[in-house]
Design a protein around this motif. Structure first.
Motif, PDB file in Angstrom:
ATOM      1  N   THR A 432       0.832  -1.209   0.000  1.00  0.00           N
ATOM      2  CA  THR A 432       0.000   0.000   0.000  1.00  0.00           C
ATOM      3  C   THR A 432       0.862   1.252   0.000  1.00  0.00           C
ATOM      4  O   THR A 432       0.609   2.215  -0.740  1.00  0.00           O
ATOM      5  CB  THR A 432      -0.928  -0.008   1.221  1.00  0.00           C
ATOM      6  OG1 THR A 432      -1.750  -1.181   1.180  1.00  0.00           O
ATOM      7  CG2 THR A 432      -1.807   1.224   1.244  1.00  0.00           C
ATOM      8  N   GLN A 435       2.437   1.700  -3.374  1.00  0.00           N
ATOM      9  CA  GLN A 435       1.480   2.217  -4.345  1.00  0.00           C
ATOM     10  C   GLN A 435       1.276   3.714  -4.164  1.00  0.00           C
ATOM     11  O   GLN A 435       1.160   4.464  -5.144  1.00  0.00           O
ATOM     12  CB  GLN A 435       0.149   1.469  -4.200  1.00  0.00           C
ATOM     13  CG  GLN A 435       0.206   0.024  -4.677  1.00  0.00           C
ATOM     14  CD  GLN A 435      -1.065  -0.736  -4.370  1.00  0.00           C
ATOM     15  OE1 GLN A 435      -1.859  -0.330  -3.510  1.00  0.00           O
ATOM     16  NE2 GLN A 435      -1.269  -1.849  -5.055  1.00  0.00           N
ATOM     17  N   SER A 438       4.320   5.356  -5.591  1.00  0.00           N
ATOM     18  CA  SER A 438       4.311   5.301  -7.056  1.00  0.00           C
ATOM     19  C   SER A 438       3.371   6.345  -7.632  1.00  0.00           C
ATOM     20  O   SER A 438       3.686   6.995  -8.642  1.00  0.00           O
ATOM     21  CB  SER A 438       3.896   3.896  -7.523  1.00  0.00           C
ATOM     22  OG  SER A 438       4.837   2.926  -7.096  1.00  0.00           O
TER      23      SER A 438
END
Length: 649
Positions: A432, A435, A438
């Motif tokens: 998580t 992400q 990113s």
């Protein structure tokens, strides 16, 4: 992110749970240690009575008949020194010889049995797998043998008390009885001669022991099945299979196979099934041990041994099916000893405990199990190889080893499952977070690209005005081209990575598209194109062009200077068109095949040139999005990338 000290389902006070589980292990082992000496102690008392009142005769002696042809009269005629004394148990290994026992039956053994049938005594041989057992008693059956064994149907006495049991008249004076024994299994058994009351007491103790033992095995099996729910893996599945076989094997050694299967299958079939069960169970134990160790990072020599039980036990099962029973069973005993020691050696010398996989289980717990198993299994198995058993029942050592192994292995599986649950939570949290990072990076790259796109266009116009000398102009143009390409990759990545669909496909000719991409490259003269077959496809031309342009650009940039880049088109299949771009290995070297398509990956040799590490990553994603794939194959001198596109999107 939750605090590390929070009480979640996967991590609430693991230390306390581990301590309770270890306490349970100690209690179970202590219970077995307390139960098993009961029979041995009682048997020693019976032996002492018999020895003191037998009139100087050895209460137990045996004679080996290698021919198997001796009659009872010939055995009775043998002098006393032809017989060898033995204690409470006898083990002669996997022999085809007939063994004759000479036992002294003293009526004094039944003096205390006033409230029960004091006219009879109980003679029991504790190994239920003996094929043929014949009792010669001058006080019964008119001198003819009373026959039992797993090659014969159960008698009522055996059903009431236990397998391989005879009722003997008490008699008035001490007398000698003879017992002949033949078997295809190990010639290992204990001889118990006792009053009926003592026999019933021992039978109840044995039933209690067997019930506790089988109950533990069932608990371990249910626990393994529960751990498997939601997270099936090879180790847990193998333990379930091994534990199921442990229950079947235990019932076989307790004599239940003969009792319940004989009416259905016949005695000969039961004997063969029993031997196969012994072999298959031993195989499952050895294979499970190797599978369990394979989850760790092992040295190369240890990895090669993971499937070695298959090489050993499959020939043994074949030997049993072909009739070489004693050979198969004796080699089986040696094999389980060998694999128990091998497992200990691997744990001590072949596991990289610093690797990530090893952290799932603590080193001390794994080592403790395999040390115990590495010593207990040879000790238990050795009773079948001419080593006198410690307990009255020759197979109690087997049962203890199996129960202790089940306790410890269940502990390992439970610890492993809890550790994997904690690791899964940690991994999910890390994913998580990654992400989120990113997404932030994508936004950052998009912002940078948009902010610098316009200034770079202005710089390009100034340079193109001719107010710089030619050399400076060339350098400037080259630098601007590289920066522009880098930013274009960032924009393409941001735009396409979150896209799950493509625009309306159109019919396009891949060969024409390749030639157009080559013509617009910065060194078209260094590219050679070859084609064969029909190259028309129905796809998204913009996305296909991006992939082809990235491959051509990489081949020119990283190939050997002055060498040709070869592009081969193949449309010879009905479903796919392939475009292979090949270049000689340049100064950048060969990229890592496992990471060449990773985001931002660049080989160490390529860092001296401009690039984003996004081209191949983006191209792989687009090829998958179009229903095809992008493959990479390196060699010492050449690299090729091949994009495979379906004819119909």
């Amino acid at each position: 992110m939750p605090a590390l000290g929070s009480r979640s389902a996967g991590s609430a006070n693991p230390g306390a749970t581990d301590r309770w589980w270890l306490a349970f292990i100690v209690l179970v082992i202590a219970a077995f240690a307390a139960i098993m000496p009961i029979q041995a102690q009682a048997q020693s008392q019976v032996q002492s009575i018999a020895a003191s009142q037998s009139g100087g005769l050895e209460p137990r002696t045996y004679l080996v008949d290698p021919t198997g042809q001796m009659t009872i009269d010939e055995v009775r005629a043998k002098p006393a020194d032809a017989f060898t004394p033995f204690g409470r148990a006898l083990s002669l290994g996997y022999t085809a010889d007939t063994v004759w026992l000479r036992l002294v039956v003293d009526p004094a053994l039944a003096d205390a049995e006033l409230g029960l049938d004091s006219s009879r005594l109980v003679l029991r041989l504790t190994n239920p797998l003996l094929n043929d057992v014949r009792l010669y008693d001058p006080l019964q059956n008119n001198g003819q043998p009373v026959i039992t064994g797993d090659a014969h149907p159960n008698t009522q006495t055996e059903l009431d008390l236990s397998s391989l049991t005879f009722l003997l008249p008490r008699g008035q004076v001490a007398r000698e009885v003879y017992v002949s024994v033949q078997t295809t299994s190990s010639m290992v058994f204990s001889v118990v001669l006792e009053p009926i009351k003592a026999a019933l007491k021992h039978n109840r103790t044995y039933d209690l022991f067997g019930g506790v033992y089988l109950g533990l095995l069932v608990v371990f099996l249910v626990l393994a099945i529960a751990l498997r729910v939601g997270r099936a893996d090879r180790v847990t599945n193998m333990f379930i299979a091994q534990q199921s076989l442990a229950i079947i094997w235990s019932l076989t050694l307790m004599g239940y196979t003969r009792q319940y299967l004989e009416p259905w299958l016949g005695l000969r079939s039961v004997d063969g099934i029993t031997n196969v069960i012994v072999l298959v169970y031993t195989f499952s134990v050895s294979l499970y041990g190797m599978f369990f160790l394979s989850q760790f990072k092992l040295r190369r020599w240890a990895k090669a041994l993971v499937y070695s039980p298959v090489w050993v036990f499959v020939p043994l099962v074949a030997a049993e099916l072909l009739g070489y029973t004693r050979l198969a069973l004796s080699m089986n005993a040696l094999a389980i000893i060998g694999f128990s020691v091998l497992g200990l050696v691997i744990v001590l010398f072949a596991i990289d405990w610093k690797s990530d996989a090893a952290r799932v289980l603590p080193r001390w717990l794994v080592t403790f199990f395999f040390v115990l198993f590495g010593f207990a299994t040879p000790l238990a198995t050795s009773v079948t190889l001419q080593v006198e058993p410690v307990f009255q029942n020759a197979f109690v050592g087997f049962f203890f080893t199996t129960a202790a192994g089940g306790v410890l292995m269940s502990s390992l599986l439970l610890y492993r499952a809890r550790a994997q649950a904690r690791e899964a939570i940690t991994t999910a949290m890390a994913l998580t977070l990654q992400q989120q990072r990113s997404a932030e990076q994508a936004k950052f790259l998009g912002m940078i690209a948009h902010e610098f796109k316009t200034p770079l266009s202005i710089i390009k116009m100034v340079v193109g005005s001719g107010q710089l000398d030619q050399r400076s102009s060339d350098y400037s143009e080259d630098a601007i081209r590289n920066i522009d390409a880098l930013l274009e990759k960032c924009l393409q990545t941001e735009a396409l990575m979150d896209t799950a669909t493509v625009s309306q496909p159109v019919v396009l000719n891949v060969e024409e598209l390749v030639r157009d991409v080559v013509a617009n490259s910065h060194r078209p003269g260094e590219i050679e194109i070859r084609g064969s077959g029909q190259t028309d496809i129905n796809s998204d031309p913009t996305l296909v062009r991006i992939v082809l342009a990235n491959l051509v650009d990489n081949a020119l940039k990283y190939g050997k200077p002055g060498s040709l880049v070869n592009i081969n088109l193949s449309g010879n299949t009905e479903q796919t068109v392939c475009v292979r771009v090949t270049n000689s290995v340049g100064r950048s070297g060969v990229p890592d095949p496992e990471h060449v398509f990773d985001k931002y990956y660049r080989s160490p040799g390529a860092l001296s040139q401009s690039g984003s590490g996004l081209g191949l990553y983006l191209s792989k994603h687009i090829a998958k999005l179009l229903g095809g794939d992008l493959l990479f194959e390196p060699s010492k001198d050449e690299l090729w990338f091949e994009v495979r596109l379906p004819r119909q999107l």
